[in-house]
Write a protein that holds these residues in place. Structure first.
Motif, PDB file in Angstrom:
ATOM      1  N   VAL A  15       0.844  -1.201   0.000  1.00 43.20           N
ATOM      2  CA  VAL A  15       0.000   0.000   0.000  1.00 43.20           C
ATOM      3  C   VAL A  15       0.872   1.242   0.000  1.00 43.20           C
ATOM      4  CG1 VAL A  15      -1.666   1.315   1.366  1.00 43.20           C
ATOM      5  CG2 VAL A  15      -1.984  -1.130   1.042  1.00 43.20           C
ATOM      6  N   THR A  16       1.942   1.238   0.788  1.00 42.90           N
ATOM      7  CA  THR A  16       2.871   2.375   0.812  1.00 42.90           C
ATOM      8  C   THR A  16       3.471   2.607  -0.559  1.00 42.90           C
ATOM      9  OG1 THR A  16       3.394   1.961   3.132  1.00 42.90           O
ATOM     10  CG2 THR A  16       4.963   3.294   1.886  1.00 42.90           C
ATOM     11  N   PHE A  17       3.931   1.540  -1.216  1.00 44.46           N
ATOM     12  CA  PHE A  17       4.515   1.688  -2.544  1.00 44.46           C
ATOM     13  C   PHE A  17       3.495   2.215  -3.548  1.00 44.46           C
ATOM     14  CE2 PHE A  17       7.495  -1.976  -1.296  1.00 44.46           C
ATOM     15  CZ  PHE A  17       8.386  -1.088  -0.718  1.00 44.46           C
ATOM     16  N   GLN A  18       2.269   1.730  -3.485  1.00 48.07           N
ATOM     17  CA  GLN A  18       1.230   2.189  -4.416  1.00 48.07           C
ATOM     18  C   GLN A  18       0.935   3.664  -4.197  1.00 48.07           C
ATOM     19  OE1 GLN A  18      -2.217   3.105  -3.882  1.00 48.07           O
ATOM     20  NE2 GLN A  18      -2.527   3.298  -6.078  1.00 48.07           N
ATOM     21  N   LYS A  19       0.847   4.089  -2.938  1.00 43.72           N
ATOM     22  CA  LYS A  19       0.564   5.499  -2.643  1.00 43.72           C
ATOM     23  C   LYS A  19       1.707   6.387  -3.104  1.00 43.72           C
ATOM     24  CE  LYS A  19      -3.364   5.089  -0.393  1.00 43.72           C
ATOM     25  NZ  LYS A  19      -4.591   5.572  -0.942  1.00 43.72           N
ATOM     26  N   THR A  20       2.948   5.956  -2.913  1.00 46.89           N
ATOM     27  CA  THR A  20       4.069   6.787  -3.343  1.00 46.89           C
ATOM     28  C   THR A  20       4.134   6.891  -4.856  1.00 46.89           C
ATOM     29  OG1 THR A  20       5.589   4.904  -3.204  1.00 46.89           O
ATOM     30  CG2 THR A  20       5.484   6.369  -1.307  1.00 46.89           C
ATOM     31  N   ARG A  21       3.776   5.824  -5.553  1.00 47.36           N
ATOM     32  CA  ARG A  21       3.742   5.925  -7.014  1.00 47.36           C
ATOM     33  C   ARG A  21       2.639   6.867  -7.466  1.00 47.36           C
ATOM     34  NH1 ARG A  21       5.182   0.463  -6.698  1.00 47.36           N
ATOM     35  NH2 ARG A  21       3.036  -0.243  -6.681  1.00 47.36           N
ATOM     36  N   ALA A  22       1.478   6.780  -6.830  1.00 48.76           N
ATOM     37  CA  ALA A  22       0.327   7.583  -7.256  1.00 48.76           C
ATOM     38  C   ALA A  22       0.489   9.056  -6.901  1.00 48.76           C
ATOM     39  CB  ALA A  22      -0.945   7.032  -6.622  1.00 48.76           C
ATOM     40  N   HIS A  23       1.003   9.338  -5.718  1.00 49.50           N
ATOM     41  CA  HIS A  23       1.005  10.721  -5.237  1.00 49.50           C
ATOM     42  C   HIS A  23       2.354  11.424  -5.346  1.00 49.50           C
ATOM     43  CE1 HIS A  23      -3.059  10.245  -3.850  1.00 49.50           C
ATOM     44  NE2 HIS A  23      -2.718   9.163  -3.175  1.00 49.50           N
ATOM     45  N   LEU A  24       3.447  10.682  -5.340  1.00 48.44           N
ATOM     46  CA  LEU A  24       4.765  11.307  -5.404  1.00 48.44           C
ATOM     47  C   LEU A  24       5.460  11.110  -6.739  1.00 48.44           C
ATOM     48  CD1 LEU A  24       6.176  10.356  -1.891  1.00 48.44           C
ATOM     49  CD2 LEU A  24       5.137  12.507  -2.592  1.00 48.44           C
ATOM     50  N   GLY A  25       4.905  10.277  -7.585  1.00 50.77           N
ATOM     51  CA  GLY A  25       5.538  10.038  -8.883  1.00 50.77           C
ATOM     52  C   GLY A  25       6.772   9.163  -8.782  1.00 50.77           C
ATOM     53  N   VAL A  26       6.874   8.384  -7.722  1.00 50.98           N
ATOM     54  CA  VAL A  26       8.029   7.514  -7.554  1.00 50.98           C
ATOM     55  C   VAL A  26       8.011   6.452  -8.652  1.00 50.98           C
ATOM     56  CG1 VAL A  26       9.075   5.812  -5.987  1.00 50.98           C
ATOM     57  CG2 VAL A  26       8.162   7.941  -5.103  1.00 50.98           C
ATOM     58  N   GLU A  27       9.161   6.096  -9.127  1.00 51.25           N
ATOM     59  CA  GLU A  27       9.380   5.130 -10.205  1.00 51.25           C
ATOM     60  C   GLU A  27       8.928   5.651 -11.559  1.00 51.25           C
ATOM     61  OE1 GLU A  27       7.686   1.389  -9.069  1.00 51.25           O
ATOM     62  OE2 GLU A  27       9.255   0.998  -7.617  1.00 51.25           O
ATOM     63  N   THR A  28       8.709   6.946 -11.663  1.00 55.26           N
ATOM     64  CA  THR A  28       8.403   7.533 -12.967  1.00 55.26           C
ATOM     65  C   THR A  28       9.496   8.518 -13.373  1.00 55.26           C
ATOM     66  OG1 THR A  28       7.089   9.282 -11.941  1.00 55.26           O
ATOM     67  CG2 THR A  28       5.912   7.305 -12.660  1.00 55.26           C
ATOM     68  N   GLN A  29      10.654   8.413 -12.728  1.00 54.27           N
ATOM     69  CA  GLN A  29      11.748   9.323 -13.044  1.00 54.27           C
ATOM     70  C   GLN A  29      12.273   9.032 -14.446  1.00 54.27           C
ATOM     71  OE1 GLN A  29      12.058   7.075 -10.451  1.00 54.27           O
ATOM     72  NE2 GLN A  29      12.176   8.223  -8.573  1.00 54.27           N
ATOM     73  N   ARG A  30      12.749  10.055 -15.080  1.00 54.52           N
ATOM     74  CA  ARG A  30      13.315   9.897 -16.425  1.00 54.52           C
ATOM     75  C   ARG A  30      14.835   9.804 -16.289  1.00 54.52           C
ATOM     76  NH1 ARG A  30       9.090  13.731 -17.295  1.00 54.52           N
ATOM     77  NH2 ARG A  30       7.502  12.806 -18.621  1.00 54.52           N
ATOM     78  N   LEU A  31      15.300   8.644 -15.953  1.00 52.47           N
ATOM     79  CA  LEU A  31      16.729   8.422 -15.773  1.00 52.47           C
ATOM     80  C   LEU A  31      17.218   7.432 -16.817  1.00 52.47           C
ATOM     81  CD1 LEU A  31      16.710   8.181 -11.888  1.00 52.47           C
ATOM     82  CD2 LEU A  31      17.392  10.123 -13.262  1.00 52.47           C
TER      83      LEU A  31
END
Length: 90
Positions: A15-31
């Motif tokens: 749930v923590t990982f899902q919330k961070t992806r949805a609200h913080l954009g985690v794992e959507t970095q352009r690296l």
């Protein structure tokens, strides 16, 4: 029974990982590489956690200073508002 207990313990992390992806954009970095994403993702989550904890520890007077944009009303302070308050306090 043991498998169910593992799933229950894992659920809060998922749930923590899902919330961070949805609200913080985690794992959507352009690296450029997966290794860079693997390094920055924990840092982003840690930064969010530290700022949230520091905001919670601010005196009430400084927490009420949190401002919201006049063109975008929010019922509670956003992360940017919290970051601003912590930066001001430091």
């Amino acid at each position: 029974m043991q498998i169910v207990s593992w799933l229950v313990r894992r659920w809060s992390a998922e749930v923590t990982f899902q919330k961070t992806r949805a609200h913080l954009g985690v794992e959507t970095q352009r690296l450029w590489s997966n290794e860079a994403i693997a390094r920055t993702t924990p840092c982003i989550l840690e930064l969010f956690s530290i700022v949230s904890l520091l905001t919670n520890r601010l005196p009430t007077r400084e927490r009420t200073r949190l401002t919201a944009a006049t063109w975008y009303a929010t019922p509670k302070p956003t992360f940017v508002d919290s970051l601003e308050a912590v930066r001001y306090a430091l």
